[in-house]
Design a protein around this motif. Structure first.
Motif, mmCIF file in Angstrom:
data_model
loop_
_atom_site.group_PDB
_atom_site.id
_atom_site.type_symbol
_atom_site.label_atom_id
_atom_site.label_comp_id
_atom_site.label_asym_id
_atom_site.label_seq_id
_atom_site.Cartn_x
_atom_site.Cartn_y
_atom_site.Cartn_z
ATOM 1 N N ALA A 253 32.750 28.757 49.803
ATOM 2 C CA ALA A 253 31.471 28.297 49.525
ATOM 3 C C ALA A 253 30.242 28.257 50.517
ATOM 4 C CB ALA A 253 30.532 26.848 49.104
ATOM 5 N N ASP A 254 30.336 28.677 51.329
ATOM 6 C CA ASP A 254 29.688 29.306 52.600
ATOM 7 C C ASP A 254 29.838 30.782 52.938
ATOM 8 O OD1 ASP A 254 31.961 29.586 53.901
ATOM 9 O OD2 ASP A 254 31.512 29.438 55.880
ATOM 10 N N GLY A 255 29.831 31.184 51.822
ATOM 11 C CA GLY A 255 29.780 32.990 51.786
ATOM 12 C C GLY A 255 30.755 33.790 52.997
ATOM 13 N N SER A 256 32.218 32.804 53.485
ATOM 14 C CA SER A 256 32.935 33.439 54.303
ATOM 15 C C SER A 256 34.246 34.326 53.338
ATOM 16 C CB SER A 256 32.635 33.047 55.288
ATOM 17 O OG SER A 256 33.686 31.773 55.189
ATOM 18 N N GLY B 28 44.716 46.331 47.824
ATOM 19 C CA GLY B 28 44.514 45.298 48.736
ATOM 20 C C GLY B 28 45.131 44.220 48.464
ATOM 21 N N LEU B 29 44.436 42.660 49.145
ATOM 22 C CA LEU B 29 45.333 41.902 48.572
ATOM 23 C C LEU B 29 44.031 41.304 48.401
ATOM 24 C CD1 LEU B 29 47.882 40.516 50.590
ATOM 25 C CD2 LEU B 29 48.281 41.513 48.762
ATOM 26 N N PRO B 30 44.050 39.697 46.870
ATOM 27 C CA PRO B 30 43.232 38.771 46.291
ATOM 28 C C PRO B 30 42.921 37.725 47.983
ATOM 29 C CG PRO B 30 44.580 38.358 45.042
ATOM 30 C CD PRO B 30 45.495 39.155 45.998
ATOM 31 N N ILE B 31 41.608 37.608 47.675
ATOM 32 C CA ILE B 31 40.853 36.788 48.448
ATOM 33 C C ILE B 31 39.136 36.321 47.871
ATOM 34 C CG2 ILE B 31 39.638 38.187 50.514
ATOM 35 C CD1 ILE B 31 40.291 36.735 52.771
ATOM 36 N N ARG B 32 39.523 35.445 47.833
ATOM 37 C CA ARG B 32 38.162 34.750 47.349
ATOM 38 C C ARG B 32 36.754 33.962 48.686
ATOM 39 N NH1 ARG B 32 37.535 32.092 42.307
ATOM 40 N NH2 ARG B 32 35.891 30.479 42.757
ATOM 41 N N VAL B 33 35.915 34.250 48.381
ATOM 42 C CA VAL B 33 34.659 34.132 48.951
ATOM 43 C C VAL B 33 34.427 32.345 48.680
ATOM 44 C CG1 VAL B 33 32.136 34.016 48.848
ATOM 45 C CG2 VAL B 33 34.081 36.280 48.682
ATOM 46 N N ASP C 184 32.894 35.241 44.624
ATOM 47 C CA ASP C 184 33.441 36.034 44.483
ATOM 48 C C ASP C 184 35.521 36.207 44.075
ATOM 49 O OD1 ASP C 184 31.233 37.320 42.901
ATOM 50 O OD2 ASP C 184 29.918 38.041 44.690
ATOM 51 N N GLU C 185 35.745 37.118 43.738
ATOM 52 C CA GLU C 185 36.922 37.572 44.540
ATOM 53 C C GLU C 185 37.478 38.744 44.500
ATOM 54 O OE1 GLU C 185 41.722 36.631 42.949
ATOM 55 O OE2 GLU C 185 40.118 35.586 41.671
ATOM 56 N N LEU C 186 37.877 38.925 46.187
ATOM 57 C CA LEU C 186 37.628 40.197 46.441
ATOM 58 C C LEU C 186 38.826 40.416 46.832
ATOM 59 C CD1 LEU C 186 34.940 40.341 49.709
ATOM 60 C CD2 LEU C 186 34.126 40.625 46.695
ATOM 61 N N SER C 187 39.073 42.548 47.124
ATOM 62 C CA SER C 187 40.839 42.288 46.578
ATOM 63 C C SER C 187 40.328 43.840 48.867
ATOM 64 C CB SER C 187 41.235 43.559 46.087
ATOM 65 O OG SER C 187 42.664 44.230 46.348
ATOM 66 N N VAL C 188 41.539 43.127 49.355
ATOM 67 C CA VAL C 188 40.442 43.229 50.893
ATOM 68 C C VAL C 188 42.022 43.879 51.262
ATOM 69 C CG1 VAL C 188 40.494 42.499 53.524
ATOM 70 C CG2 VAL C 188 38.988 40.794 51.214
ATOM 71 N N LEU D 161 36.829 42.400 42.937
ATOM 72 C CA LEU D 161 38.052 42.287 42.020
ATOM 73 C C LEU D 161 38.004 41.122 41.239
ATOM 74 C CD1 LEU D 161 41.796 42.450 41.571
ATOM 75 C CD2 LEU D 161 41.914 40.172 42.393
ATOM 76 N N LEU D 162 37.206 40.145 40.973
ATOM 77 C CA LEU D 162 36.652 39.865 39.537
ATOM 78 C C LEU D 162 34.745 38.774 40.244
ATOM 79 C CD1 LEU D 162 39.424 37.038 38.748
ATOM 80 C CD2 LEU D 162 38.214 39.960 37.323
ATOM 81 N N PRO D 163 33.757 39.357 39.777
ATOM 82 C CA PRO D 163 32.706 38.711 40.307
ATOM 83 C C PRO D 163 33.160 37.162 40.096
ATOM 84 C CG PRO D 163 32.279 39.820 37.921
ATOM 85 C CD PRO D 163 33.954 39.855 38.374
ATOM 86 N N ARG D 164 31.471 36.298 40.348
ATOM 87 C CA ARG D 164 31.926 35.075 40.295
ATOM 88 C C ARG D 164 31.136 34.683 38.836
ATOM 89 N NH1 ARG D 164 28.120 36.961 44.248
ATOM 90 N NH2 ARG D 164 25.486 36.554 43.712
ATOM 91 N N LEU D 165 31.576 33.723 38.286
ATOM 92 C CA LEU D 165 30.840 32.827 37.461
ATOM 93 C C LEU D 165 30.234 31.507 37.294
ATOM 94 C CD1 LEU D 165 34.251 33.432 34.927
ATOM 95 C CD2 LEU D 165 32.431 35.476 35.163
ATOM 96 N N ASN D 166 29.366 31.794 36.425
ATOM 97 C CA ASN D 166 28.696 30.351 36.159
ATOM 98 C C ASN D 166 29.249 30.079 34.780
ATOM 99 O OD1 ASN D 166 26.121 30.247 38.665
ATOM 100 N ND2 ASN D 166 26.674 32.521 37.729
ATOM 101 N N ARG D 167 29.004 28.941 35.056
ATOM 102 C CA ARG D 167 29.536 27.848 33.880
ATOM 103 C C ARG D 167 28.020 27.122 33.166
ATOM 104 N NH1 ARG D 167 35.310 25.023 32.763
ATOM 105 N NH2 ARG D 167 35.348 27.163 32.620
#
Length: 409
Positions: free
Chosen positions: A97-100, A90-95, A47-51, A145-151
């Motif tokens: 692999a461990d969810g943090s 806010g600013l973009p920040i990506r979650v 997931d891409e968050l805006s914080v 900001l943007l939900p995670r995708l599954n390819r």
């Protein structure tokens, strides 16, 4: 005729001995191919968050920063609201692999499985615990900001061309083109339903009414899969479990039966493959029928009389297979064959021979046995009829002339 004597009469076989008739199959409730979406988005890896944390993130910005959100549009899948989905604070920040996420002054903060509002409270508590934010001036904003995708990959063996071509029964279609597509499915839409809808919809009539989810995980072995018997190697199937990462999803079944898969089975993750196999269902015509492989319809049952008609034979009538006997003028050809032998392979590898009488099949539905894929249908004369008609043909045709010629010699 010993093979016919050892055959099982068709009228002695119960109708429910073999698989469920095609015409009684009920379509799957297609909504069950999609997953249940939670009321609130749960944060996860990718997931891409805006914080925004006032005075901390960003550290030198007095005003609240505005980030424009955008997402790519797949040619076959169109996200809600198109490519522009509004602005976020806010600013973009990506979650990770461990969810943090990694935040200034407090380090990593685990947000896995939290809603956006819970993530905001969690970040606020982390800064309060470190006594970083000034009391009364805590301003923390978190948004998705943007939900995670599954390819995922969709491989289809049904013909992607919408044009329909009709072939005669004796023509076996050996030229076939499938299709494949790589698609990105947003979280909570990464399921079989959305994967099929994005790549052409339900399988066509040249495909089986089933699909297979092939997992990209350690459960798959390096052995080849038997494409003609996929069902026997699926998870929980009848096989020996040589491919536990293969899940069969039937699209039709007998009425009142429970759906044989769970919601976890239809969810597709990164690298998974959705496979839609081509349908290869034929019966073999032989004996007095023109030899060949005759395709069976997908959604309709075919009984022995219909099968003979499909193979350009005659299921009844005085002229046999065609009207040429009128020109030949042979008396023995005026009676059509009435015995059918059906050689059927059973699921356990054994073979069964079934005998049907076409004379009785006209009025006895128990003789009109259903034809299944890979059946061998052989049209024959009964022994007495074969002897009589052979004799008549001999006396009315070349046999008599040849005999008289020998007597003259």
């Amino acid at each position: 005729m010993s093979s016919a004597q050892k055959a099982i009469p068709a009228n002695r076989l119960p109708k429910d001995l073999f698989d469920c008739p095609r015409e009684t199959l009920a379509p799957l409730p297609f909504a069950s191919l999609g997953q249940t979406k939670p009321a609130d988005h749960l944060i996860g890896a990718g997931d891409e968050l805006s914080v925004y944390i006032y005075g901390v993130f960003p550290p030198t910005e007095d005003e609240t920063p505005i980030v424009q959100r955008a997402q790519a549009i797949n040619q076959r899948y169109y996200p809600a609201r198109g490519s522009q989905v509004g602005s976020a604070t806010g600013l973009p920040i990506r979650v990770e692999a461990d969810g943090s996420i990694d935040l200034p002054l407090v380090g990593r903060v685990n947000l896995d499985g939290m809603t956006v509002s819970q993530a905001k409270d969690k970040i606020l508590d982390e800064y309060r615990d470190e006594d970083i934010l000034q009391e009364g001036r805590e301003r923390v904003t978190v948004s998705l900001l943007l939900p995670r995708l599954n390819r995922v990959i969709v491989l289809r063996e049904d013909t992607p061309n919408p044009a329909v071509a009709l072939n005669s029964p004796q023509v076996v279609d050996q030229i076939h083109r499938g299709s494949g597509e790589v698609i990105d499915l947003p979280v909570y839409e990464n399921d079989v339903l959305h994967a099929m809808a994005a790549t052409g919809g339900l399988p066509g009539t040249d495909a089986a009414r089933e699909v297979y989810v092939i997992r990209k995980e350690a459960g798959l072995t390096g052995q080849f899969m038997n494409a003609g018997n996929l069902q026997s190697i699926v998870s929980g199937g009848q096989g020996d479990g040589c491919a536990p990462g293969v899940i069969r999803i039937p699209l039709a079944g007998c009425p009142c039966e429970a759906v044989p898969f769970t919601e976890a089975d239809i969810i597709m993750n990164d690298g998974d493959v959705l496979f839609i196999p081509r349908r290869n269902e034929y019966f073999i015509a032989g004996g007095l029928l023109p030899g060949g492989r005759v395709p069976l319809p997908r959604d309709e049952d075919v009984d022995v009389i219909e099968a003979i008609a499909m193979a350009t034979g005659s299921a009844g009538g005085p002229l046999g297979r065609d009207g040429s006997v009128l020109a030949i003028g042979r008396v023995g050809s005026m009676r059509e064959p009435t015995r059918v032998l059906i050689v059927r392979s059973l699921p356990d590898g054994r073979q069964m021979t079934i005998r049907a009488d076409l004379d009785r099949a006209v009025y006895d539905p128990n003789e009109r046995i259903r034809i299944l894929p890979n059946d061998v249908v052989m049209l024959q004369f009964k022994p007495s009829a074969a002897a009589i008609y052979s004799t008549l043909n001999w006396f009315s045709g070349d046999g008599l002339l040849n005999g008289l010629t020998r007597l003259d010699d």
